[in-house]
Design a protein around this motif. Structure first.
Motif, mmCIF file in Angstrom:
data_model
loop_
_atom_site.group_PDB
_atom_site.id
_atom_site.type_symbol
_atom_site.label_atom_id
_atom_site.label_comp_id
_atom_site.label_asym_id
_atom_site.label_seq_id
_atom_site.Cartn_x
_atom_site.Cartn_y
_atom_site.Cartn_z
ATOM 1 N N PHE A 1 4.370 21.031 6.299
ATOM 2 C CA PHE A 1 4.062 22.239 5.540
ATOM 3 C C PHE A 1 2.690 22.118 4.886
ATOM 4 C CE2 PHE A 1 8.708 21.558 5.332
ATOM 5 C CZ PHE A 1 9.140 22.704 5.999
ATOM 6 N N GLY A 2 2.252 23.216 4.259
ATOM 7 C CA GLY A 2 1.002 23.194 3.521
ATOM 8 C C GLY A 2 1.154 22.491 2.190
ATOM 9 N N GLU A 3 0.049 22.047 1.642
ATOM 10 C CA GLU A 3 0.065 21.263 0.404
ATOM 11 C C GLU A 3 0.735 22.000 -0.746
ATOM 12 O OE1 GLU A 3 -3.155 19.115 -2.637
ATOM 13 O OE2 GLU A 3 -3.824 20.236 -0.885
ATOM 14 N N ALA A 4 0.432 23.282 -0.921
ATOM 15 C CA ALA A 4 0.965 24.050 -2.054
ATOM 16 C C ALA A 4 1.982 25.097 -1.612
ATOM 17 C CB ALA A 4 -0.180 24.725 -2.806
ATOM 18 N N ARG B 1 3.693 16.803 -0.096
ATOM 19 C CA ARG B 1 2.883 16.580 -1.289
ATOM 20 C C ARG B 1 2.635 15.091 -1.527
ATOM 21 N NH1 ARG B 1 1.432 20.592 -4.258
ATOM 22 N NH2 ARG B 1 1.435 19.498 -6.260
ATOM 23 N N LEU B 2 3.557 14.246 -1.096
ATOM 24 C CA LEU B 2 3.349 12.802 -1.224
ATOM 25 C C LEU B 2 2.186 12.354 -0.332
ATOM 26 C CD1 LEU B 2 4.712 10.352 -2.684
ATOM 27 C CD2 LEU B 2 5.925 9.927 -0.535
ATOM 28 N N VAL B 3 2.118 12.891 0.880
ATOM 29 C CA VAL B 3 1.043 12.527 1.804
ATOM 30 C C VAL B 3 -0.288 13.099 1.323
ATOM 31 C CG1 VAL B 3 0.171 12.788 4.156
ATOM 32 C CG2 VAL B 3 2.598 12.315 3.770
ATOM 33 N N PHE B 4 -0.296 14.366 0.910
ATOM 34 C CA PHE B 4 -1.530 14.955 0.397
ATOM 35 C C PHE B 4 -1.954 14.276 -0.908
ATOM 36 C CE2 PHE B 4 -0.956 18.497 3.341
ATOM 37 C CZ PHE B 4 -2.273 18.816 3.652
ATOM 38 N N GLY B 5 -0.977 13.783 -1.653
ATOM 39 C CA GLY B 5 -1.302 13.061 -2.880
ATOM 40 C C GLY B 5 -2.123 11.814 -2.607
ATOM 41 N N ALA B 6 -1.895 11.173 -1.441
ATOM 42 C CA ALA B 6 -2.705 10.016 -1.060
ATOM 43 C C ALA B 6 -4.164 10.418 -0.918
ATOM 44 C CB ALA B 6 -2.183 9.415 0.245
ATOM 45 N N PRO C 1 -2.488 21.407 -10.910
ATOM 46 C CA PRO C 1 -1.800 22.143 -9.855
ATOM 47 C C PRO C 1 -2.694 23.261 -9.317
ATOM 48 C CG PRO C 1 -0.419 21.898 -11.809
ATOM 49 C CD PRO C 1 -1.795 21.465 -12.183
ATOM 50 N N PRO C 2 -2.507 23.665 -8.052
ATOM 51 C CA PRO C 2 -1.482 23.199 -7.102
ATOM 52 C C PRO C 2 -1.878 21.961 -6.307
ATOM 53 C CG PRO C 2 -2.721 24.984 -6.113
ATOM 54 C CD PRO C 2 -3.298 24.798 -7.503
ATOM 55 N N THR C 3 -2.994 21.299 -6.672
ATOM 56 C CA THR C 3 -3.421 20.091 -5.961
ATOM 57 C C THR C 3 -2.374 18.994 -6.131
ATOM 58 O OG1 THR C 3 -5.731 20.673 -6.391
ATOM 59 C CG2 THR C 3 -5.266 18.411 -5.703
ATOM 60 N N ALA C 4 -1.962 18.403 -5.020
ATOM 61 C CA ALA C 4 -0.946 17.353 -5.067
ATOM 62 C C ALA C 4 -1.521 16.074 -5.653
ATOM 63 C CB ALA C 4 -0.414 17.089 -3.656
ATOM 64 N N ASP C 5 -0.763 15.463 -6.535
ATOM 65 C CA ASP C 5 -1.190 14.219 -7.184
ATOM 66 C C ASP C 5 0.054 13.437 -7.555
ATOM 67 O OD1 ASP C 5 -3.047 12.471 -8.895
ATOM 68 O OD2 ASP C 5 -1.603 13.241 -10.353
ATOM 69 N N TRP C 6 0.008 12.124 -7.341
ATOM 70 C CA TRP C 6 1.197 11.308 -7.564
ATOM 71 C C TRP C 6 1.629 11.288 -9.021
ATOM 72 C CZ3 TRP C 6 -0.999 6.910 -4.042
ATOM 73 C CH2 TRP C 6 -0.776 7.258 -2.704
ATOM 74 N N GLY C 7 0.685 11.270 -9.944
ATOM 75 C CA GLY C 7 1.046 11.254 -11.354
ATOM 76 C C GLY C 7 1.800 12.503 -11.771
ATOM 77 N N SER C 8 1.299 13.668 -11.370
ATOM 78 C CA SER C 8 1.969 14.923 -11.718
ATOM 79 C C SER C 8 3.285 15.078 -10.967
ATOM 80 C CB SER C 8 1.049 16.115 -11.426
ATOM 81 O OG SER C 8 0.693 16.158 -10.050
#
Length: 279
Positions: free
Chosen positions: A41-44, A72-77, A225-232
């Motif tokens: 899927f798309g990131e957001a 989101r885990l992959v995009f978070g990388a 948000p909506p940028t994927a990030d592991w912390g959030s």
């Protein structure tokens, strides 16, 4: 022998811990580069209901807004590692340049730069980062610049200390007697001799910046948000822990695993450049 052959030989001779670290780092880099091609899927993109369970459609379930967690885990990388890497490169560009200049030219320039760094280092880094981000905003360019400026003080200190030690060495004195200029000595004599330690320091500083960005994102002041990030991602799914769901531990585990992997590689690199033999 080609560069590739030399790299393969170096990897083959590395201890198991370093091999593990290198494999982890390369896996993360591959995920970051190929994120759009390996995610369903798309990131957001909102693809389901909130907090859906793991299934063949949603491999790691969905988050609090119904976005696919695996995606989101992959995009978070890509986002977390990429921003941390850019920040560390900028911090080293500033801090290393300042430390070399201060050590090479010394005098009043060294005093001015050192006292400025002392002032900045007197304030706890996390508190100072929170303050500056709250003032200047939480956009990604602002985040990179603020964290790079704060972290460059640590880079300045270690570069200056190493460069001062190198500046009084016999090879530097010989270069001065030959009539070489200060800039040439800094670039051709001092920097090459302190570079291995600075490379190792780069890996360690990357870990510190990476963890700081994740911490700020967890607090809501890092990558927005909506940028994927592991912390959030940890913050958004933390409520699942109360129900025995391990999903929040995945981004937290990704953060910890990368930090450990980088430190293992740094330890191996330092051991290699020291000339010591493996037991």
């Amino acid at each position: 022998m080609t560069t590739l052959d030399a790299g393969v030989r170096k990897f083959a001779s590395a201890p198991l811990s370093a091999k593990f670290g290198l494999v982890v780092i390369l896996t993360y880099i591959t995920m970051a580069l190929l994120a759009p091609h390996i995610t369903p899927f798309g990131e957001a993109e909102i693809v389901g209901s909130q907090f859906e369970s793991w299934s063949s459609t949603y491999w790691l379930g969905t988050d609090n807004l119904g976005r696919d967690m695996f995606t989101r885990l992959v995009f978070g990388a890509r986002n977390t590692i990429g921003i941390a890497l850019l920040t560390t490169v900028l911090a080293f560009s500033i801090g290393m340049s300042g430390g070399l200049v201060a050590a090479t030219f010394s005098g009043w320039l060294d005093q001015v730069l050192s006292r400025l760094v002392d002032v900045l280092m007197a304030i706890p880094q996390l508190i100072f980062a929170l303050l500056l981000v709250a003032i200047f905003g939480t956009s990604i360019p602002t985040l990179i610049i603020v964290l790079a400026l704060l972290d460059s003080t640590r880079v300045f200190r270690i570069t200056r200390a190493l460069a001062i030690d190198a500046a009084v060495s016999d090879y530097v004195e010989a270069a001065r007697l030959r009539g070489e200029g200060s800039l040439w000595i800094m670039r051709s004599e001092i920097l090459p001799n302190i570079l291995p330690i600075l490379v190792a320091e780069f890996g360690l500083r990357f870990c510190f910046v990476f963890l700081l960005i994740s911490g700020l994102s967890f607090l809501g002041l890092g990558i927005q948000p909506p940028t994927a990030d592991w912390g959030s991602m940890v913050r958004d799914s933390a409520t699942l822990i109360a129900y025995g769901d391990i999903t929040p531990l995945l981004p937290a585990g990704a953060i910890a695993l990368l930090s450990v992997a980088v430190n293992l590689v740094v330890d191996w690199f330092l051991h290699s450049v020291s000339g010591l033999k493996e037991d």
